[in-house]
Write a protein that holds these residues in place. Structure first.
Motif, PDB file in Angstrom:
ATOM      1  N   GLY A   1     -22.439  -4.079  33.088  1.00 30.30           N
ATOM      2  CA  GLY A   1     -22.870  -5.326  33.265  1.00 30.30           C
ATOM      3  C   GLY A   1     -23.446  -6.052  32.137  1.00 30.30           C
ATOM      4  N   GLN A   2     -23.563  -5.517  31.081  1.00 29.34           N
ATOM      5  CA  GLN A   2     -24.418  -5.675  29.661  1.00 29.34           C
ATOM      6  C   GLN A   2     -23.168  -6.203  28.528  1.00 29.34           C
ATOM      7  OE1 GLN A   2     -27.959  -4.315  28.969  1.00 29.34           O
ATOM      8  NE2 GLN A   2     -28.600  -3.707  31.032  1.00 29.34           N
ATOM      9  N   LYS A   3     -23.845  -6.484  27.415  1.00 24.92           N
ATOM     10  CA  LYS A   3     -23.005  -6.494  26.349  1.00 24.92           C
ATOM     11  C   LYS A   3     -22.675  -5.467  25.582  1.00 24.92           C
ATOM     12  CE  LYS A   3     -25.698 -10.853  24.787  1.00 24.92           C
ATOM     13  NZ  LYS A   3     -26.441 -11.454  23.703  1.00 24.92           N
ATOM     14  N   VAL A   4     -21.708  -5.213  24.737  1.00 23.09           N
ATOM     15  CA  VAL A   4     -21.486  -4.289  23.827  1.00 23.09           C
ATOM     16  C   VAL A   4     -22.480  -4.395  22.743  1.00 23.09           C
ATOM     17  CG1 VAL A   4     -19.725  -3.458  22.476  1.00 23.09           C
ATOM     18  CG2 VAL A   4     -18.861  -4.417  24.458  1.00 23.09           C
TER      19      VAL A   4
ATOM     20  N   GLN B   1     -21.994   0.087  25.996  1.00 22.19           N
ATOM     21  CA  GLN B   1     -22.007  -0.994  26.730  1.00 22.19           C
ATOM     22  C   GLN B   1     -22.569  -0.471  28.345  1.00 22.19           C
ATOM     23  OE1 GLN B   1     -18.166  -2.609  28.008  1.00 22.19           O
ATOM     24  NE2 GLN B   1     -19.039  -4.752  28.139  1.00 22.19           N
TER      25      GLN B   1
ATOM     26  N   PHE C   1     -14.449 -11.409  24.578  1.00 20.48           N
ATOM     27  CA  PHE C   1     -15.674 -11.573  23.715  1.00 20.48           C
ATOM     28  C   PHE C   1     -15.387 -12.114  22.435  1.00 20.48           C
ATOM     29  CE2 PHE C   1     -18.108  -9.059  26.445  1.00 20.48           C
ATOM     30  CZ  PHE C   1     -17.186  -8.281  27.215  1.00 20.48           C
TER      31      PHE C   1
ATOM     32  N   PHE D   1     -21.764  -8.668  19.398  1.00 18.73           N
ATOM     33  CA  PHE D   1     -20.855  -9.323  20.643  1.00 18.73           C
ATOM     34  C   PHE D   1     -21.694 -10.217  21.550  1.00 18.73           C
ATOM     35  CE2 PHE D   1     -16.971  -7.144  20.515  1.00 18.73           C
ATOM     36  CZ  PHE D   1     -17.289  -5.865  19.846  1.00 18.73           C
ATOM     37  N   GLY D   2     -20.968 -11.154  22.025  1.00 21.46           N
ATOM     38  CA  GLY D   2     -21.712 -12.145  23.095  1.00 21.46           C
ATOM     39  C   GLY D   2     -21.591 -11.499  24.423  1.00 21.46           C
ATOM     40  N   GLN D   3     -21.813 -12.307  25.444  1.00 19.50           N
ATOM     41  CA  GLN D   3     -21.939 -11.785  26.784  1.00 19.50           C
ATOM     42  C   GLN D   3     -20.232 -11.598  27.427  1.00 19.50           C
ATOM     43  OE1 GLN D   3     -24.958 -10.733  28.069  1.00 19.50           O
ATOM     44  NE2 GLN D   3     -24.022  -9.855  29.740  1.00 19.50           N
ATOM     45  N   GLY D   4     -19.747 -12.602  26.911  1.00 19.01           N
ATOM     46  CA  GLY D   4     -18.288 -12.755  27.280  1.00 19.01           C
ATOM     47  C   GLY D   4     -17.904 -13.592  28.322  1.00 19.01           C
TER      48      GLY D   4
ATOM     49  N   PHE E   1     -18.259   3.544  22.969  1.00 16.18           N
ATOM     50  CA  PHE E   1     -17.050   3.260  22.345  1.00 16.18           C
ATOM     51  C   PHE E   1     -17.013   3.636  21.003  1.00 16.18           C
ATOM     52  CE2 PHE E   1     -14.945   1.020  25.783  1.00 16.18           C
ATOM     53  CZ  PHE E   1     -15.952   0.228  26.401  1.00 16.18           C
TER      54      PHE E   1
ATOM     55  N   TYR F   1     -20.447   2.276  19.476  1.00 19.20           N
ATOM     56  CA  TYR F   1     -21.066   0.962  20.244  1.00 19.20           C
ATOM     57  C   TYR F   1     -21.305   1.723  21.821  1.00 19.20           C
ATOM     58  CZ  TYR F   1     -19.314  -2.193  16.688  1.00 19.20           C
ATOM     59  OH  TYR F   1     -18.978  -2.896  15.396  1.00 19.20           O
TER      60      TYR F   1
ATOM     61  N   LEU G   1     -12.146  -2.330  24.248  1.00 19.90           N
ATOM     62  CA  LEU G   1     -11.872  -3.729  23.512  1.00 19.90           C
ATOM     63  C   LEU G   1     -10.672  -3.646  22.648  1.00 19.90           C
ATOM     64  CD1 LEU G   1     -15.393  -2.955  23.309  1.00 19.90           C
ATOM     65  CD2 LEU G   1     -15.098  -5.497  23.172  1.00 19.90           C
TER      66      LEU G   1
ATOM     67  N   MET H   1     -20.748   3.188  28.822  1.00 13.83           N
ATOM     68  CA  MET H   1     -19.468   3.179  28.394  1.00 13.83           C
ATOM     69  C   MET H   1     -19.853   3.445  26.627  1.00 13.83           C
ATOM     70  SD  MET H   1     -16.807   3.787  29.878  1.00 13.83           S
ATOM     71  CE  MET H   1     -15.116   2.883  28.885  1.00 13.83           C
TER      72      MET H   1
END
Lengths: 112, 115
Positions: free
Chosen positions: B40-43, B37, A88, A102-105, B91, B35, A43, B89
């Motif tokens: 396909g999902q949120k961080v 992820q 995001f 965080f949001g879903q983006g 981070f 963090y 990010l 993933m």
């Protein structure tokens, strides 16, 4: 959860058009941040807006914050194919060491 | 420009094995984070680390997880006995010295695959 939804979930536009993404949150904040994520990568911090600010600009980015509605928007002007990424919003808990929620983006695709 | 680095970029391990994910935060930063992820999902926040100790952790960060800053530059996340659902993933992020510098700088991530 502190974070609400972002909309749209996906946005597809042509190069040169503007892209607007929205984000909602649920609790009090002292700032809101926007990040970008290229596919499968880390990010990248784009811009931070503090709770006492209503609008902020950085290059082609414009962020607004409405604390009464608990919402923010990110506008990318004159989009480029290289802007294709997921975007995001993230809010830090007020009483914390800064952990971000965080949001879903929004998945933005800019077609050349 | 200083950046957060992470190694390895991809780790494949068998269920039940221990893994250590490594991060080198930006050198003058004081706050460190992990963090994850799932595809396909949120961080999701895992843990924050300040002043050589865990300052906050999420409910995901159970006894199987630990963090260390062994030498003042590296910041590691250890998963003691990996499960299939740990595939994600991961981070690392760091944040500056000033109390009101809220921006977090993320590394490129480690893709962990548990088979």
């Amino acid at each position: 959860s502190q974070q609400g939804e972002e909309d749209p979930q996906a946005l597809s536009i042509q190069e040169g058009e503007n892209a607007t993404m929205n984000c909602s949150y649920k609790t009090s904040i002292n700032n809101l941040q926007w990040y970008r994520q290229n596919s499968g990568r880390g990010l990248v911090h784009l811009i931070l807006i503090r709770s006492n600010e209503r609008e902020k600009h950085s290059g082609r980015l414009r962020v607004t914050l409405d604390t009464s509605k608990k919402s923010s928007s990110l506008l990318i002007t004159a989009s480029r194919a290289a802007d294709t990424a997921s975007y995001f919003c993230a809010t830090p808990y007020v009483i914390s060491y800064g952990k971000l929620t965080f949001g879903q983006g929004t998945i933005l695709t800019v077609h050349p | 420009e200083p950046e957060v680095t992470q190694t390895p970029s991809h780790q494949v391990t068998q269920m039940g094995q221990e893994v250590i994910l490594r991060c080198v935060p930006i050198s003058n930063h004081l706050y460190f984070y992990w963090y994850r992820q799932i595809l396909g999902q949120k961080v999701e926040f895992l843990v924050s680390f300040y002043n050589n100790e865990i300052s906050e952790k999420s409910e995901i960060f159970d006894d199987q997880f630990s963090v260390e800053r062994p030498d003042g530059s590296n910041f590691t996340l250890k998963i003691r006995s990996t499960k299939l659902e740990d595939s994600a993933m991961y981070f690392c992020a760091s944040r500056g010295r000033l109390r009101d510098s809220y921006e977090q700088y993320f590394g490129p991530g480690t893709r962990l695959t548990v088979t």
